[in-house]
Design a protein around this motif. Structure first.
Motif, PDB file in Angstrom:
ATOM      1  N   TYR A   4      28.046 -50.674 -93.736  1.00 59.10           N
ATOM      2  CA  TYR A   4      26.621 -50.413 -93.580  1.00 59.10           C
ATOM      3  C   TYR A   4      26.286 -49.071 -94.225  1.00 59.10           C
ATOM      4  O   TYR A   4      27.066 -48.137 -94.164  1.00 59.10           O
ATOM      5  CB  TYR A   4      26.242 -50.395 -92.107  1.00 59.10           C
ATOM      6  CG  TYR A   4      26.465 -51.716 -91.414  1.00 59.10           C
ATOM      7  CD1 TYR A   4      25.583 -52.765 -91.612  1.00 59.10           C
ATOM      8  CD2 TYR A   4      27.562 -51.905 -90.577  1.00 59.10           C
ATOM      9  CE1 TYR A   4      25.783 -53.989 -90.977  1.00 59.10           C
ATOM     10  CE2 TYR A   4      27.767 -53.119 -89.949  1.00 59.10           C
ATOM     11  CZ  TYR A   4      26.877 -54.156 -90.156  1.00 59.10           C
ATOM     12  OH  TYR A   4      27.083 -55.352 -89.525  1.00 59.10           O
ATOM     13  N   SER A   5      25.131 -48.970 -94.847  1.00 58.40           N
ATOM     14  CA  SER A   5      24.762 -47.729 -95.523  1.00 58.40           C
ATOM     15  C   SER A   5      23.278 -47.444 -95.322  1.00 58.40           C
ATOM     16  O   SER A   5      22.494 -48.326 -94.966  1.00 58.40           O
ATOM     17  CB  SER A   5      25.074 -47.823 -97.026  1.00 58.40           C
ATOM     18  OG  SER A   5      24.332 -48.864 -97.631  1.00 58.40           O
ATOM     19  N   GLY A   6      22.919 -46.181 -95.538  1.00 57.47           N
ATOM     20  CA  GLY A   6      21.508 -45.797 -95.462  1.00 57.47           C
ATOM     21  C   GLY A   6      21.090 -45.203 -94.141  1.00 57.47           C
ATOM     22  O   GLY A   6      19.985 -44.670 -94.023  1.00 57.47           O
ATOM     23  N   GLY A   7      21.937 -45.278 -93.132  1.00 55.28           N
ATOM     24  CA  GLY A   7      21.571 -44.730 -91.834  1.00 55.28           C
ATOM     25  C   GLY A   7      20.594 -45.607 -91.077  1.00 55.28           C
ATOM     26  O   GLY A   7      20.153 -46.662 -91.556  1.00 55.28           O
ATOM     27  N   LEU A   8      20.249 -45.163 -89.875  1.00 58.19           N
ATOM     28  CA  LEU A   8      19.280 -45.885 -89.053  1.00 58.19           C
ATOM     29  C   LEU A   8      17.872 -45.708 -89.614  1.00 58.19           C
ATOM     30  O   LEU A   8      17.537 -44.623 -90.117  1.00 58.19           O
ATOM     31  CB  LEU A   8      19.307 -45.355 -87.620  1.00 58.19           C
ATOM     32  CG  LEU A   8      20.499 -45.732 -86.740  1.00 58.19           C
ATOM     33  CD1 LEU A   8      20.505 -44.871 -85.485  1.00 58.19           C
ATOM     34  CD2 LEU A   8      20.471 -47.204 -86.377  1.00 58.19           C
ATOM     35  N   PRO A   9      17.040 -46.735 -89.529  1.00 49.71           N
ATOM     36  CA  PRO A   9      15.623 -46.517 -89.836  1.00 49.71           C
ATOM     37  C   PRO A   9      15.084 -45.392 -88.952  1.00 49.71           C
ATOM     38  O   PRO A   9      15.521 -45.224 -87.810  1.00 49.71           O
ATOM     39  CB  PRO A   9      14.982 -47.864 -89.486  1.00 49.71           C
ATOM     40  CG  PRO A   9      16.095 -48.861 -89.543  1.00 49.71           C
ATOM     41  CD  PRO A   9      17.334 -48.118 -89.125  1.00 49.71           C
ATOM     42  N   GLN A  10      14.146 -44.617 -89.451  1.00 49.51           N
ATOM     43  CA  GLN A  10      13.660 -43.436 -88.738  1.00 49.51           C
ATOM     44  C   GLN A  10      13.179 -43.766 -87.335  1.00 49.51           C
ATOM     45  O   GLN A  10      13.440 -43.021 -86.382  1.00 49.51           O
ATOM     46  CB  GLN A  10      12.533 -42.761 -89.535  1.00 49.51           C
ATOM     47  CG  GLN A  10      12.150 -41.378 -89.024  1.00 49.51           C
ATOM     48  CD  GLN A  10      13.296 -40.384 -89.086  1.00 49.51           C
ATOM     49  OE1 GLN A  10      14.195 -40.502 -89.935  1.00 49.51           O
ATOM     50  NE2 GLN A  10      13.296 -39.407 -88.189  1.00 49.51           N
ATOM     51  N   ARG A  11      12.519 -44.898 -87.193  1.00 51.52           N
ATOM     52  CA  ARG A  11      12.010 -45.282 -85.869  1.00 51.52           C
ATOM     53  C   ARG A  11      13.172 -45.524 -84.905  1.00 51.52           C
ATOM     54  O   ARG A  11      13.131 -45.107 -83.742  1.00 51.52           O
ATOM     55  CB  ARG A  11      11.147 -46.538 -85.989  1.00 51.52           C
ATOM     56  CG  ARG A  11      10.564 -47.024 -84.656  1.00 51.52           C
ATOM     57  CD  ARG A  11       9.746 -48.297 -84.840  1.00 51.52           C
ATOM     58  NE  ARG A  11      10.559 -49.400 -85.343  1.00 51.52           N
ATOM     59  CZ  ARG A  11      11.323 -50.170 -84.556  1.00 51.52           C
ATOM     60  NH1 ARG A  11      11.397 -49.946 -83.250  1.00 51.52           N
ATOM     61  NH2 ARG A  11      12.006 -51.165 -85.079  1.00 51.52           N
ATOM     62  N   LYS A  12      14.219 -46.201 -85.384  1.00 57.90           N
ATOM     63  CA  LYS A  12      15.378 -46.476 -84.539  1.00 57.90           C
ATOM     64  C   LYS A  12      16.123 -45.185 -84.199  1.00 57.90           C
ATOM     65  O   LYS A  12      16.601 -45.009 -83.076  1.00 57.90           O
ATOM     66  CB  LYS A  12      16.327 -47.455 -85.246  1.00 57.90           C
ATOM     67  CG  LYS A  12      15.806 -48.874 -85.378  1.00 57.90           C
ATOM     68  CD  LYS A  12      15.934 -49.640 -84.075  1.00 57.90           C
ATOM     69  CE  LYS A  12      15.638 -51.109 -84.256  1.00 57.90           C
ATOM     70  NZ  LYS A  12      15.691 -51.872 -82.982  1.00 57.90           N
ATOM     71  N   LEU A  13      16.225 -44.286 -85.167  1.00 56.40           N
ATOM     72  CA  LEU A  13      16.904 -43.017 -84.911  1.00 56.40           C
ATOM     73  C   LEU A  13      16.165 -42.213 -83.852  1.00 56.40           C
ATOM     74  O   LEU A  13      16.773 -41.679 -82.917  1.00 56.40           O
ATOM     75  CB  LEU A  13      17.005 -42.208 -86.201  1.00 56.40           C
ATOM     76  CG  LEU A  13      17.684 -40.840 -86.088  1.00 56.40           C
ATOM     77  CD1 LEU A  13      19.114 -40.974 -85.587  1.00 56.40           C
ATOM     78  CD2 LEU A  13      17.645 -40.112 -87.431  1.00 56.40           C
ATOM     79  N   GLN A  14      14.847 -42.135 -83.969  1.00 56.87           N
ATOM     80  CA  GLN A  14      14.051 -41.412 -82.971  1.00 56.87           C
ATOM     81  C   GLN A  14      14.175 -42.067 -81.599  1.00 56.87           C
ATOM     82  O   GLN A  14      14.235 -41.386 -80.570  1.00 56.87           O
ATOM     83  CB  GLN A  14      12.599 -41.361 -83.419  1.00 56.87           C
ATOM     84  CG  GLN A  14      12.374 -40.472 -84.636  1.00 56.87           C
ATOM     85  CD  GLN A  14      10.959 -40.554 -85.169  1.00 56.87           C
ATOM     86  OE1 GLN A  14      10.168 -41.414 -84.769  1.00 56.87           O
ATOM     87  NE2 GLN A  14      10.618 -39.658 -86.089  1.00 56.87           N
ATOM     88  N   GLN A  15      14.217 -43.401 -81.585  1.00 59.00           N
ATOM     89  CA  GLN A  15      14.373 -44.129 -80.318  1.00 59.00           C
ATOM     90  C   GLN A  15      15.721 -43.811 -79.679  1.00 59.00           C
ATOM     91  O   GLN A  15      15.803 -43.583 -78.458  1.00 59.00           O
ATOM     92  CB  GLN A  15      14.242 -45.637 -80.572  1.00 59.00           C
ATOM     93  CG  GLN A  15      14.266 -46.496 -79.315  1.00 59.00           C
ATOM     94  CD  GLN A  15      14.177 -47.984 -79.635  1.00 59.00           C
ATOM     95  OE1 GLN A  15      14.087 -48.376 -80.810  1.00 59.00           O
ATOM     96  NE2 GLN A  15      14.205 -48.819 -78.609  1.00 59.00           N
ATOM     97  N   ALA A  16      16.781 -43.777 -80.500  1.00 59.08           N
ATOM     98  CA  ALA A  16      18.118 -43.474 -79.973  1.00 59.08           C
ATOM     99  C   ALA A  16      18.178 -42.042 -79.440  1.00 59.08           C
ATOM    100  O   ALA A  16      18.707 -41.798 -78.347  1.00 59.08           O
ATOM    101  CB  ALA A  16      19.159 -43.668 -81.069  1.00 59.08           C
ATOM    102  N   ILE A  17      17.646 -41.101 -80.177  1.00 59.11           N
ATOM    103  CA  ILE A  17      17.664 -39.694 -79.759  1.00 59.11           C
ATOM    104  C   ILE A  17      16.872 -39.512 -78.466  1.00 59.11           C
ATOM    105  O   ILE A  17      17.313 -38.808 -77.548  1.00 59.11           O
ATOM    106  CB  ILE A  17      17.110 -38.803 -80.887  1.00 59.11           C
ATOM    107  CG1 ILE A  17      18.124 -38.735 -82.027  1.00 59.11           C
ATOM    108  CG2 ILE A  17      16.776 -37.405 -80.366  1.00 59.11           C
ATOM    109  CD1 ILE A  17      17.615 -38.039 -83.271  1.00 59.11           C
ATOM    110  N   ALA A  18      15.701 -40.148 -78.383  1.00 61.37           N
ATOM    111  CA  ALA A  18      14.895 -40.043 -77.159  1.00 61.37           C
ATOM    112  C   ALA A  18      15.636 -40.626 -75.968  1.00 61.37           C
ATOM    113  O   ALA A  18      15.641 -40.043 -74.870  1.00 61.37           O
ATOM    114  CB  ALA A  18      13.556 -40.743 -77.356  1.00 61.37           C
TER     115      ALA A  18
END
Length: 299
Positions: free
Chosen positions: A190-204
């Motif tokens: 997998y490449s490119g990292g998490l979509p920004q929305r998913k990353l923010q959701q995970a961090i929150a």
């Protein structure tokens, strides 16, 4: 080799362990809430097991400090072994008929992985029918390090180890598929990292639950993703694993409380999600280069 009817055992049940080995485990991950991986620490005398099969994949991590001569059978195929001197790992896939004997008392750790974990990772890479292959005593520094890290977690018996164990179980599963399976093509990267929305959701999600015993399973479920997919893309996004991110956030919270309150270090440790002051001090020194008490003195 014994002609008795082979057994199928589940080592998460102590009475099953005693069907195969003369002593119960010294420690196990029974009460730690780990997902998909089960760990036992043993000290067993010279012994010959009956023929048996495990319900899970089993990895034996032998002590590097003790040299032991042994014999092992896989589905009736016998091979002499010597543990120690770098040959510290053996792999017994689930359902494979297996028997072993060894010539002297020895310490070792057993790691058990759910078969479904490996199948799921392979499935996500659009690879079906993957099987783990038996391995006689051999060197594998990566598995050795994981085994010793998990053994240390057993010894500490501390709250908050689920995320750490999850991370190691995923790394171990990928390593096994790449190196000890009948896999004929590379796992999908997998490449490119998490979509920004998913990353923010995970961090929150993580930041709202820093004091809880978090797990990769829970975070991935919140994002409606698989554990493997989430873990890989999270690390690509932030260049650290979910476990490292959680520890760093707890350390940052501890720094804030050390600067702004007169709370005792032990109280701060509990408040930011560590089991005790010692656990906080160990991690604080790793990330901040000093102890919490010295950090406060230097302010």
């Amino acid at each position: 080799m014994s002609n008795t009817q082979p057994l199928t055992v589940d080592f998460t049940q102590e009475d099953n362990v005693l069907q195969i080995l003369p002593r119960p485990s010294l420690r196990s991950s029974d009460n730690l809430g780990w997902n998909g991986i089960y760990v036992q620490q043993h000290q067993q005398p010279a012994w010959e097991t009956p023929e048996y099969a495990h319900t899970r994949h089993m990895l034996l991590v032998h002590s590097a400090n003790v040299t032991v001569r042994a014999e092992r059978w896989f589905d009736g195929r016998r091979q002499q072994e010597q543990f120690g001197g770098g040959n510290n790992i053996a792999i017994v896939p689930a359902t494979v008929q297996h028997q072993a004997n060894w010539a002297r008392e020895s310490p070792f750790t057993l790691l058990f992985l759910e078969s479904d974990r490996l199948r799921q990772i392979a499935y996500e890479s659009v690879i079906a029918g993957v099987e783990l292959m038996p391995q006689y005593a051999m060197p594998d520094p990566f598995i050795d390090r994981i085994g010793r890290a998990l053994t240390a977690e057993l010894a500490s018996n501390q709250f908050g180890s689920r995320l750490f164990a999850d991370s190691l179980a995923i790394a171990l599963s990928i390593h096994l598929l790449r190196n000890y399976s009948n896999l004929l093509q590379p796992l999908r990267e997998y490449s490119g990292g998490l979509p920004q929305r998913k990353l923010q959701q995970a961090i929150a999600y993580i930041n709202d639950r820093l004091t809880e015993d978090l797990s990769i399973v829970a975070i991935a479920d919140e994002l409606e993703m698989s554990q493997y997919h989430f873990s890989r893309l999270f690390k690509q996004s932030l260049d650290i694993s979910p476990y490292q991110y959680v520890i760093r956030q707890r350390i940052e919270q501890a720094k804030y409380l050390l600067r702004t309150t007169a709370l005792a270090v032990a109280a701060i440790a509990t408040q930011v999600g560590f089991a005790n002051q010692n656990q906080l001090t160990i991690q604080f020194r790793k990330f901040a280069g000093t102890t919490p008490s010295n950090y406060r003195k230097q302010l």
